[in-house]
Design a protein around this motif. Structure first.
Motif, mmCIF file in Angstrom:
data_model
loop_
_atom_site.group_PDB
_atom_site.id
_atom_site.type_symbol
_atom_site.label_atom_id
_atom_site.label_comp_id
_atom_site.label_asym_id
_atom_site.label_seq_id
_atom_site.Cartn_x
_atom_site.Cartn_y
_atom_site.Cartn_z
ATOM 1 N N ALA A 6 -12.284 67.442 72.025
ATOM 2 C CA ALA A 6 -11.131 66.108 71.693
ATOM 3 C C ALA A 6 -11.464 64.811 71.537
ATOM 4 C CB ALA A 6 -10.117 67.093 73.131
ATOM 5 N N PRO A 7 -11.958 64.536 72.326
ATOM 6 C CA PRO A 7 -12.201 63.034 72.282
ATOM 7 C C PRO A 7 -12.961 62.251 71.425
ATOM 8 C CG PRO A 7 -13.027 63.854 74.594
ATOM 9 C CD PRO A 7 -12.993 65.397 73.295
ATOM 10 N N LEU A 8 -13.397 63.265 70.485
ATOM 11 C CA LEU A 8 -13.844 62.738 69.341
ATOM 12 C C LEU A 8 -13.104 61.823 68.376
ATOM 13 C CD1 LEU A 8 -17.020 65.308 68.506
ATOM 14 C CD2 LEU A 8 -16.829 62.878 69.754
ATOM 15 N N GLY A 9 -11.739 62.762 68.599
ATOM 16 C CA GLY A 9 -10.482 62.414 67.833
ATOM 17 C C GLY A 9 -10.171 61.129 67.961
ATOM 18 N N ARG A 10 -10.284 60.689 68.801
ATOM 19 C CA ARG A 10 -9.969 59.242 69.443
ATOM 20 C C ARG A 10 -10.928 58.195 68.672
ATOM 21 N NH1 ARG A 10 -8.845 61.137 74.567
ATOM 22 N NH2 ARG A 10 -10.974 60.688 75.014
ATOM 23 N N MET A 11 -11.948 58.714 68.582
ATOM 24 C CA MET A 11 -13.239 57.707 67.728
ATOM 25 C C MET A 11 -13.134 57.734 66.367
ATOM 26 S SD MET A 11 -16.509 59.731 69.082
ATOM 27 C CE MET A 11 -17.875 58.485 67.871
ATOM 28 N N GLY A 12 -12.262 58.516 65.552
ATOM 29 C CA GLY A 12 -12.417 58.097 64.251
ATOM 30 C C GLY A 12 -12.550 59.360 63.563
ATOM 31 N N VAL A 13 -13.382 60.535 64.437
ATOM 32 C CA VAL A 13 -13.445 61.924 63.295
ATOM 33 C C VAL A 13 -12.281 62.844 62.922
ATOM 34 C CG1 VAL A 13 -14.630 64.536 63.558
ATOM 35 C CG2 VAL A 13 -15.743 62.236 64.881
ATOM 36 N N THR A 14 -11.770 63.263 61.705
ATOM 37 C CA THR A 14 -10.424 63.351 61.267
ATOM 38 C C THR A 14 -10.505 65.196 61.522
ATOM 39 O OG1 THR A 14 -10.939 62.539 58.771
ATOM 40 C CG2 THR A 14 -9.490 61.780 60.440
ATOM 41 N N ILE A 15 -12.249 65.484 61.102
ATOM 42 C CA ILE A 15 -12.246 66.496 61.213
ATOM 43 C C ILE A 15 -12.522 68.004 61.864
ATOM 44 C CG2 ILE A 15 -12.126 69.100 59.593
ATOM 45 C CD1 ILE A 15 -11.926 66.871 57.256
ATOM 46 N N LEU A 16 -12.068 68.703 63.603
ATOM 47 C CA LEU A 16 -12.186 68.974 64.116
ATOM 48 C C LEU A 16 -12.616 70.577 64.091
ATOM 49 C CD1 LEU A 16 -11.822 67.253 67.310
ATOM 50 C CD2 LEU A 16 -13.265 66.571 66.612
ATOM 51 N N GLY A 17 -13.849 71.220 64.332
ATOM 52 C CA GLY A 17 -13.720 72.599 63.868
ATOM 53 C C GLY A 17 -15.114 73.379 64.849
ATOM 54 N N GLY A 18 -15.523 74.701 63.868
ATOM 55 C CA GLY A 18 -16.556 74.680 64.879
ATOM 56 C C GLY A 18 -17.503 75.530 63.748
ATOM 57 N N CYS A 19 -18.312 76.397 64.824
ATOM 58 C CA CYS A 19 -19.692 76.873 63.529
ATOM 59 C C CYS A 19 -19.905 78.494 64.498
ATOM 60 C CB CYS A 19 -20.760 76.455 63.617
ATOM 61 S SG CYS A 19 -21.678 76.674 62.033
ATOM 62 N N CYS A 20 -20.851 78.230 64.488
ATOM 63 C CA CYS A 20 -21.661 79.833 65.101
ATOM 64 C C CYS A 20 -21.139 79.955 66.446
ATOM 65 C CB CYS A 20 -23.126 79.911 65.155
ATOM 66 S SG CYS A 20 -23.720 80.048 63.575
ATOM 67 N N GLY A 21 -20.671 80.979 67.068
ATOM 68 C CA GLY A 21 -20.004 81.408 68.294
ATOM 69 C C GLY A 21 -18.752 81.079 68.629
ATOM 70 N N VAL A 22 -18.066 80.004 67.957
ATOM 71 C CA VAL A 22 -16.701 79.410 68.184
ATOM 72 C C VAL A 22 -16.353 80.734 67.143
ATOM 73 C CG1 VAL A 22 -15.462 77.264 67.384
ATOM 74 C CG2 VAL A 22 -17.725 77.463 68.159
ATOM 75 N N THR A 23 -15.296 80.869 68.258
ATOM 76 C CA THR A 23 -14.167 81.801 68.660
ATOM 77 C C THR A 23 -12.831 81.270 67.619
ATOM 78 O OG1 THR A 23 -13.572 82.520 70.342
ATOM 79 C CG2 THR A 23 -15.106 83.517 69.721
ATOM 80 N N PRO A 24 -11.818 81.901 67.118
ATOM 81 C CA PRO A 24 -10.203 81.623 67.542
ATOM 82 C C PRO A 24 -9.291 80.706 69.121
ATOM 83 C CG PRO A 24 -10.100 83.285 66.537
ATOM 84 C CD PRO A 24 -12.045 83.568 66.827
ATOM 85 N N LEU A 25 -10.066 81.546 70.252
ATOM 86 C CA LEU A 25 -9.617 81.000 71.299
ATOM 87 C C LEU A 25 -10.119 79.517 71.648
ATOM 88 C CD1 LEU A 25 -10.924 84.725 73.563
ATOM 89 C CD2 LEU A 25 -8.391 83.699 73.693
ATOM 90 N N HIS A 26 -11.234 79.484 71.145
ATOM 91 C CA HIS A 26 -11.791 78.127 71.002
ATOM 92 C C HIS A 26 -11.130 76.919 70.452
ATOM 93 C CE1 HIS A 26 -15.229 80.494 72.527
ATOM 94 N NE2 HIS A 26 -15.444 79.256 72.795
ATOM 95 N N ILE A 27 -10.359 77.194 69.108
ATOM 96 C CA ILE A 27 -10.050 76.689 68.374
ATOM 97 C C ILE A 27 -8.517 76.693 69.277
ATOM 98 C CG2 ILE A 27 -9.082 76.639 65.970
ATOM 99 C CD1 ILE A 27 -11.729 75.980 66.239
ATOM 100 N N ARG A 28 -8.657 77.488 69.618
ATOM 101 C CA ARG A 28 -6.861 77.114 70.279
ATOM 102 C C ARG A 28 -7.020 76.881 71.304
ATOM 103 N NH1 ARG A 28 -1.912 80.509 70.146
ATOM 104 N NH2 ARG A 28 -3.023 82.087 69.083
ATOM 105 N N ALA A 29 -8.139 76.325 72.155
ATOM 106 C CA ALA A 29 -8.030 75.961 73.121
ATOM 107 C C ALA A 29 -7.787 74.126 72.890
ATOM 108 C CB ALA A 29 -9.118 75.591 74.041
ATOM 109 N N LEU A 30 -8.759 74.495 71.743
ATOM 110 C CA LEU A 30 -9.166 72.625 70.890
ATOM 111 C C LEU A 30 -7.342 72.069 70.798
ATOM 112 C CD1 LEU A 30 -10.670 70.012 69.871
ATOM 113 C CD2 LEU A 30 -11.065 71.153 68.050
ATOM 114 N N ALA A 31 -7.183 72.742 69.848
ATOM 115 C CA ALA A 31 -5.619 72.558 69.581
ATOM 116 C C ALA A 31 -4.368 71.960 70.928
ATOM 117 C CB ALA A 31 -5.028 73.562 68.503
ATOM 118 N N GLU A 32 -4.636 72.483 71.476
ATOM 119 C CA GLU A 32 -3.787 72.818 72.702
ATOM 120 C C GLU A 32 -4.375 70.466 73.328
ATOM 121 O OE1 GLU A 32 -4.218 75.517 75.256
ATOM 122 O OE2 GLU A 32 -2.605 76.950 73.762
ATOM 123 N N ALA A 33 -5.395 70.850 73.338
ATOM 124 C CA ALA A 33 -5.863 69.254 73.929
ATOM 125 C C ALA A 33 -5.563 68.356 73.333
ATOM 126 C CB ALA A 33 -8.129 69.563 73.787
#
Ligand SMILES: [Zn+2]
Length: 293
Positions: A261-288
């Motif tokens: 989540a803090p990377l968004g404040r740095m100016g990173v405009t697309i956040l997501g995941g790769c190997c091992g990252v599940t919808p539960l991780h993305i949901r937690a990131l959306a909430e953060a």
């Protein structure tokens, strides 16, 4: 199609691995996960829908190895077009209104390396043809942009970026899989690699899969200096294992969200995941991200 340059100020959420769940469905069968686009489309759509429900606005097609060269290892080279077409339709169906579909491309498996271990087959005539066809298939299905995943060799990433730009009008988000020291397989630094990709025509840059979470901020900073949109999509499996989909994730959804989540404040405009990252991780990131805005 999307204007990637317009994403400078808006953090967008992408999905994570589409292979996590699908890999199990291929167990004991000599087929790649991409074959499921036709053989078990409901399973593929369910993965996309789980990410969309979790808040992902950007969904990647299940096409990382859906080129004729990689599919030939399974005797499926003649199904490349059909598998790309179904993949794109499945991601589009699952994406919510205004959602974005990313056409995913990965380098050929290491096992297809020619003369010596680790040798890339990218650049051979056979490879150029297989990727050229896949780029056309995905462009024709209307993917919003191309997403490079798991490219650890800068030479491969610049080559495929250049090839996409010659064939397609769709923008390219060129992501690199850097090693633990933040370098490409050739030993090029993140800054130099980023400049080379922009020279090759990349519309946006990103970090794919590796390295560890601690290095992400410094490496993202190096990419941001190029002045194009930047994505960060880390994997959370232990690196160096033979099968990237095996083993428990190294990070809980809450820890993943807290790291990204803090990377968004740095100016990173697309956040997501790769190997091992599940919808539960993305949901937690959306909430953060929501609680930060
Ligand atoms: Zn990965």
């Amino acid at each position: 199609m999307i204007d990637l340059a317009a994403l400078h100020s808006t953090p967008l959420l992408a999905d994570g691995s589409v292979g996590n769940d699908l890999h199990g469905r291929c167990a004991g069968r000599a087929i790649p996960v991409e074959a499921l686009n036709q053989e078990d489309p409901e399973a593929v759509r369910a993965v996309h829908e789980a990410y969309a429900d979790a808040g992902a606005q950007l969904l990647r097609t299940n096409t990382a190895q859906a080129n004729a060269l990689a599919l030939a290892a399974y005797g499926l080279a003649d199904r490349a077009e059909a598998l790309n077409n179904s993949a794109s339709a499945l991601a589009r169906t699952a994406s919510q209104s205004g959602g974005v579909v990313m056409g995913a491309l990965a380098p050929p498996p290491e096992s297809l390396g020619t003369e010596s271990p680790g040798t890339s087959v990218m650049g051979t005539a056979q490879c150029e043809r297989a990727y050229g066809e896949q780029i056309i298939y995905l462009t024709d299905t209307g993917v919003d942009f191309f997403l490079l995943e798991h490219f650890s060799r800068l030479g491969d990433a610049t080559r495929i970026t250049d090839q996409i730009k010659r064939i397609s009008d769709a923008p390219v988000l060129a992501q690199l899989k850097l090693d633990a020291t933040g370098r490409t397989a050739e030993g090029t630094s993140a800054s130099e690699a980023a400049a080379a990709l922009v020279d090759a025509g990349a519309d946006a840059l990103g970090l794919s899969c590796a390295p560890g979470m601690r290095e992400l901020a410094a490496l993202a900073e190096a990419l941001l200096r190029q002045g194009v949109p930047v994505s960060v999509m880390p994997g959370i499996r232990r690196q160096g294992r033979p099968a990237p989909y095996r083993g428990a994730p190294l990070l809980s959804p809450a820890a993943f969200a807290a790291a990204l989540a803090p990377l968004g404040r740095m100016g990173v405009t697309i956040l997501g995941g790769c190997c091992g990252v599940t919808p539960l991780h993305i949901r937690a990131l959306a909430e953060a991200l929501q609680s930060e805005s």
